[in-house]
Design a protein around this motif. Structure first.
Motif, PDB file in Angstrom:
ATOM      1  N   ASP A 356       0.101  -3.481  -3.896  1.00 35.43           N
ATOM      2  CA  ASP A 356      -0.851  -3.591  -3.418  1.00 35.43           C
ATOM      3  C   ASP A 356      -1.430  -5.136  -3.758  1.00 35.43           C
ATOM      4  O   ASP A 356      -2.522  -5.688  -4.490  1.00 35.43           O
ATOM      5  N   ASN A 357      -1.773  -5.641  -3.042  1.00 33.40           N
ATOM      6  CA  ASN A 357      -2.310  -7.395  -3.364  1.00 33.40           C
ATOM      7  C   ASN A 357      -2.627  -8.054  -4.583  1.00 33.40           C
ATOM      8  O   ASN A 357      -3.528  -7.557  -5.466  1.00 33.40           O
ATOM      9  N   VAL A 358      -1.397  -7.383  -5.128  1.00 31.18           N
ATOM     10  CA  VAL A 358      -1.230  -8.659  -6.117  1.00 31.18           C
ATOM     11  C   VAL A 358      -1.237  -9.561  -6.180  1.00 31.18           C
ATOM     12  O   VAL A 358      -0.470 -10.214  -6.113  1.00 31.18           O
ATOM     13  N   SER A 359      -1.956 -10.620  -7.593  1.00 34.70           N
ATOM     14  CA  SER A 359      -1.935 -11.941  -7.583  1.00 34.70           C
ATOM     15  C   SER A 359      -1.470 -11.773  -9.200  1.00 34.70           C
ATOM     16  O   SER A 359      -2.320 -11.118 -10.035  1.00 34.70           O
ATOM     17  N   PHE A 360      -0.939 -12.724  -9.938  1.00 35.24           N
ATOM     18  CA  PHE A 360      -0.891 -13.232 -11.194  1.00 35.24           C
ATOM     19  C   PHE A 360      -0.167 -14.317 -11.286  1.00 35.24           C
ATOM     20  O   PHE A 360       0.729 -14.598 -10.325  1.00 35.24           O
ATOM     21  N   SER A 361      -0.491 -15.205 -12.244  1.00 38.35           N
ATOM     22  CA  SER A 361       0.635 -15.873 -12.332  1.00 38.35           C
ATOM     23  C   SER A 361       0.914 -15.522 -14.462  1.00 38.35           C
ATOM     24  O   SER A 361      -0.304 -15.793 -15.515  1.00 38.35           O
ATOM     25  N   LEU A 362       1.959 -16.861 -14.116  1.00 38.26           N
ATOM     26  CA  LEU A 362       2.848 -16.245 -15.592  1.00 38.26           C
ATOM     27  C   LEU A 362       3.442 -17.428 -16.120  1.00 38.26           C
ATOM     28  O   LEU A 362       3.895 -18.045 -15.015  1.00 38.26           O
ATOM     29  N   LYS A 363       3.250 -18.257 -17.618  1.00 36.82           N
ATOM     30  CA  LYS A 363       3.982 -19.458 -17.942  1.00 36.82           C
ATOM     31  C   LYS A 363       5.045 -19.922 -17.936  1.00 36.82           C
ATOM     32  O   LYS A 363       5.417 -18.397 -18.920  1.00 36.82           O
ATOM     33  N   GLN A 364       5.727 -20.384 -18.052  1.00 35.25           N
ATOM     34  CA  GLN A 364       7.071 -20.852 -18.405  1.00 35.25           C
ATOM     35  C   GLN A 364       6.763 -20.908 -20.155  1.00 35.25           C
ATOM     36  O   GLN A 364       6.392 -21.203 -20.571  1.00 35.25           O
ATOM     37  N   GLY A 365       7.834 -20.085 -20.404  1.00 28.41           N
ATOM     38  CA  GLY A 365       7.994 -19.699 -22.366  1.00 28.41           C
ATOM     39  C   GLY A 365       7.841 -18.332 -22.875  1.00 28.41           C
ATOM     40  O   GLY A 365       6.949 -19.062 -23.895  1.00 28.41           O
ATOM     41  N   THR A 366       6.785 -17.744 -21.553  1.00 27.90           N
ATOM     42  CA  THR A 366       5.809 -17.302 -22.377  1.00 27.90           C
ATOM     43  C   THR A 366       5.964 -15.517 -22.232  1.00 27.90           C
ATOM     44  O   THR A 366       7.592 -14.800 -21.315  1.00 27.90           O
ATOM     45  N   LEU A 367       5.889 -14.719 -23.451  1.00 28.25           N
ATOM     46  CA  LEU A 367       6.833 -13.104 -23.007  1.00 28.25           C
ATOM     47  C   LEU A 367       5.988 -12.663 -22.019  1.00 28.25           C
ATOM     48  O   LEU A 367       4.685 -11.786 -22.801  1.00 28.25           O
ATOM     49  N   ASN A 368       6.111 -11.406 -21.406  1.00 26.22           N
ATOM     50  CA  ASN A 368       4.995 -10.791 -19.950  1.00 26.22           C
ATOM     51  C   ASN A 368       5.391  -9.474 -20.309  1.00 26.22           C
ATOM     52  O   ASN A 368       6.865  -9.091 -19.918  1.00 26.22           O
ATOM     53  N   ASP A 537       1.870  -7.698 -28.653  1.00 31.38           N
ATOM     54  CA  ASP A 537       2.678  -9.170 -29.491  1.00 31.38           C
ATOM     55  C   ASP A 537       2.183 -10.095 -28.093  1.00 31.38           C
ATOM     56  O   ASP A 537       2.959 -10.876 -28.167  1.00 31.38           O
ATOM     57  N   ALA A 538       3.028  -9.079 -27.058  1.00 33.42           N
ATOM     58  CA  ALA A 538       2.963 -10.289 -26.196  1.00 33.42           C
ATOM     59  C   ALA A 538       1.808 -11.249 -25.827  1.00 33.42           C
ATOM     60  O   ALA A 538       1.060 -10.971 -25.852  1.00 33.42           O
ATOM     61  N   ASP A 539       1.976 -12.739 -25.044  1.00 32.58           N
ATOM     62  CA  ASP A 539       1.657 -13.396 -24.639  1.00 32.58           C
ATOM     63  C   ASP A 539       0.633 -12.904 -23.325  1.00 32.58           C
ATOM     64  O   ASP A 539      -0.164 -12.696 -23.703  1.00 32.58           O
ATOM     65  N   SER A 540       1.740 -11.407 -22.259  1.00 28.95           N
ATOM     66  CA  SER A 540       0.603 -11.341 -21.465  1.00 28.95           C
ATOM     67  C   SER A 540       0.689 -10.180 -21.512  1.00 28.95           C
ATOM     68  O   SER A 540       2.251  -9.718 -21.547  1.00 28.95           O
TER      69      SER A 540
END
Ligand SMILES: Nc1ncnc2c1ncn2[C@@H]1O[C@H](COP(=O)(O)OP(=O)(O)O)[C@@H](O)[C@H]1O
Ligand SMILES: [Mg+2]
Length: 590
Positions: A356-368, A537-540
């Protein structure tokens, strides 16, 4: 035959493509064969006439007998050719339809396969298509014969004696009337029947698959009830249908066989009047009585055809499912960050929003990490990155480009997916890791080592060449490490792990964890986790709840600000303490 059936028939014909001619020839040959079958009767008539005439000519009789024999031979020769041709085109049609269906399925959104039960797909691909083959190969010539024979006999009889020919028709309207009452509501009943059969199939499959659980919980449970319910429903439908169809069917059969009742007295009467000679009388009885038999076959074919058309409709529904739209030319990516922009998605029109209306952004090289209660949309979110389905609102971007602008092969090349349930194919361990790529043996072994799988693989009877599923079975944790090895070998810039450690025991979990840390370097990684200890410890961390994204940040930030995460973390802490106090020596992993 209604409009739908005609359309189905045309579709079948179109699919037969280059084999149409064979099919048409087969039909013509069958018709010719049916006509040849009548010729001996005519010669029998001539012979009889000759025998009864005062100027009996033996040589003439022999001639006719020989001719009758010729036609008989011709009849079977033609039938043979017709059946050969129909078999050839049947197999070709079967092949064409299967290729068409499989080819189309390869272009369908992957979500299709998780939505449709495999039983349903199997029924279409095997039973429905086999039925078409069976009909074309075996029944078309019977069908043509059954159609041609009554007509030909009637016309023949017209030449012998018009009155007798017309009399032979008397039972037909009555038979048709009873026939029609038998087929009243046929389509609906047939649909009921097939629905009942399908649900029976599904529950049998489920029953067998769930047997361990049913046994463990001492039966009597829901799966068992489901099974008996669909069994008795099927029984009910079949018995009901049979009851309703029984009387009209009996009447129909009787009427069809009642030609003699009309022809015999009438023939005798005409003969006594001197308007019908013995030879004609005999021929009329011989042909008139058998004339109706094929009509019975025709009704059988109506049933066959209806079944086939239902199958064809299912096939058409499969084939007309819209495939994933493909860009004319795929964009290429230089960067692999993932962005969701106001994404909403539901599985079907009726169900609630899974995202439902999900927005996010994940950078390359990150563990999410993605966390949240069961059913909150974690797997859905992950699957949408790999475009298992197309979304109804919003955009999903990779490296700033909409995933719809990437071709499916390109997207697949760049994403590796370790599913919640690792799928192991019945082939060698080696092939299970290489998955059709031409990776060198070194690389396969390297991937297996990195996935902590090498050791158990070497302990299998034939190492990497061990065929799985044939007496060799892997534990859940082993399967998962194999799936991770597969993903490692693929070495794609985007990696999605759906609860990859969920089934593992503590020991396996540690192995998998270290396998993962070497796998995820430089990649954009999405890990769906149910053990919070593995992801602090995840980046996000993305926190999902009922399809909505209710928090996104580091562990520290979320513990401060996100109520859903706070409560998850608290219960995690509690279970961890409990775990430590009860099982001192095991590594604690909640
Ligand atoms: N193939 C499917 N068809 C219909 N609904 C589905 C399907 N898969 C999941 N759902 C529904 O979508 C919601 C989110 O499911 P999912 O993403 O699997 O949750 P999670 O992975 O967080 O447990 C749930 O309500 C679930 O019932
Ligand atoms: Mg899930």
């Amino acid at each position: 035959m209604n409009k739908e059936s005609v359309a189905s028939l045309r579709w079948l014909f179109d699919v037969s493509a280059e084999h149409k001619i064979k099919l048409v020839l087969s039909i013509i040959m069958s018709a010719a064969s049916a006509l040849c079958a009548l010729a001996p009767f005519y010669f029998a008539y001539l012979v009889l006439e000759q025998l009864l005439s005062p100027r009996f000519d033996a040589s003439q009789v022999w001639q006719w007998a020989a001719l009758a024999l010729c036609f008989m031979v011709a009849r079977y020769a033609l039938l043979f050719i017709a059946i050969m041709l129909s078999h050839k085109s049947a197999f070709a049609i079967q092949y064409n339809i299967r290729t068409l269906a499989l080819g189309h399925m390869a272009r369908l959104p992957m979500g299709f396969f998780s939505q449709k039960s495999s039983g349903e797909i199997k029924k279409i691909l095997s039973e429905d298509i086999d039925r078409v083959e069976l009909f074309v190969a075996h029944h078309i010539s019977d069908f043509v014969t059954s159609l041609i024979t009554p007509f030909a006999v009637f016309i023949f009889l017209l030449f012998i004696d018009v009155r007798m020919a017309l009399a032979a028709l008397i039972p037909i309207p009555l038979a048709i009337f009873s026939q029609m009452s038998m087929y009243k509501g046929f389509e609906e009943k047939s649909r009921h029947y097939h629905d009942a059969l399908e649900s029976l199939n599904t529950s049998i499959t489920e029953y067998v698959r769930a047997m361990p659980v049913i046994r463990a919980f001492n039966a009597g449970g829901r799966p068992h009830k489901l099974f008996t319910a669909s069994l008795s429903h099927y029984h009910h439908v079949v018995v009901q249908w049979t009851k309703e169809a029984g009387w009209p069917f009996a009447a129909f059969k009787t009427l069809l066989d009642s030609g003699l009742v009309v022809l015999l007295p009438l023939g005798v009467y005409f003969w006594s009047q001197g308007t019908l000679d013995i030879a004609s009388f005999t021929l009329c009885i011989l042909l008139g009585v058998g004339m109706m038999e094929p009509l019975y076959n025709l009704t059988m074919f109506t049933a066959y055809l209806n079944q086939i058309f239902e199958g064809v409709n299912r096939l058409q529904a499969l084939i007309s499912r819209p495939p994933l739209s493909e860009p004319d030319k795929s964009e290429t990516l230089s960067e692999f960050g993932i962005e969701f922009d106001k994404v909403s998605f539901r599985y079907d029109d009726t169900s609630r929003l899974a995202l439902d209306n999900v927005s996010f952004s994940l950078k390359q090289g990150t563990l999410n990490a993605v966390v949240g209660p069961s059913g909150s949309g974690k797997s859905t979110l992950a699957m949408l990155v790999a475009r298992f389905w197309d979304i109804e609102q919003g955009d999903i971007l990779i490296g700033g480009k909409p995933i719809t602008s990437l071709s499916t092969p390109y997207l697949m090349e760049n994403t590796a997916y370790v599913f919640q349930e690792s799928i192991i194919l019945s082939q060698t361990v080696y092939d299970n890791i290489a998955m059709g790529s031409d990776a060198s043996e070194d690389r396969v072994v390297h991937a297996a080592k990195a996935a902590q799988a090498h050791e158990f693989i070497m302990a299998l009877p034939h190492g990497y060449q061990t065929i799985l599923g044939e007496g060799v079975f892997l534990s859940g944790g082993e399967k998962q490490r194999l799936a991770i090895a597969r993903a490692m070998l693929k070495d794609a810039p985007i990696l999605i792990l759906d609860e990859a450690t969920a089934f593992a025991d503590a020991n396996n979990q540690a192995l998998i964890q270290s396998a993962l840390s070497s796998l995820i370097k430089d990649k954009t990684v999405i890990v769906i986790a149910h053990r919070l200890s593995t992801i602090v410890d995840a980046d996000s961390i993305l926190v999902m709840d009922k399809g909505a994204l209710v928090g996104h940040g580091t562990h520290e930030a979320l513990v401060q600000a996100c109520p859903v995460y706070q409560s998850m973390w608290q219960s995690h802490q509690a279970s961890r303490e409990w775990n430590v106090s009860t099982k001192e020596r095991e590594p604690a992993d909640a």
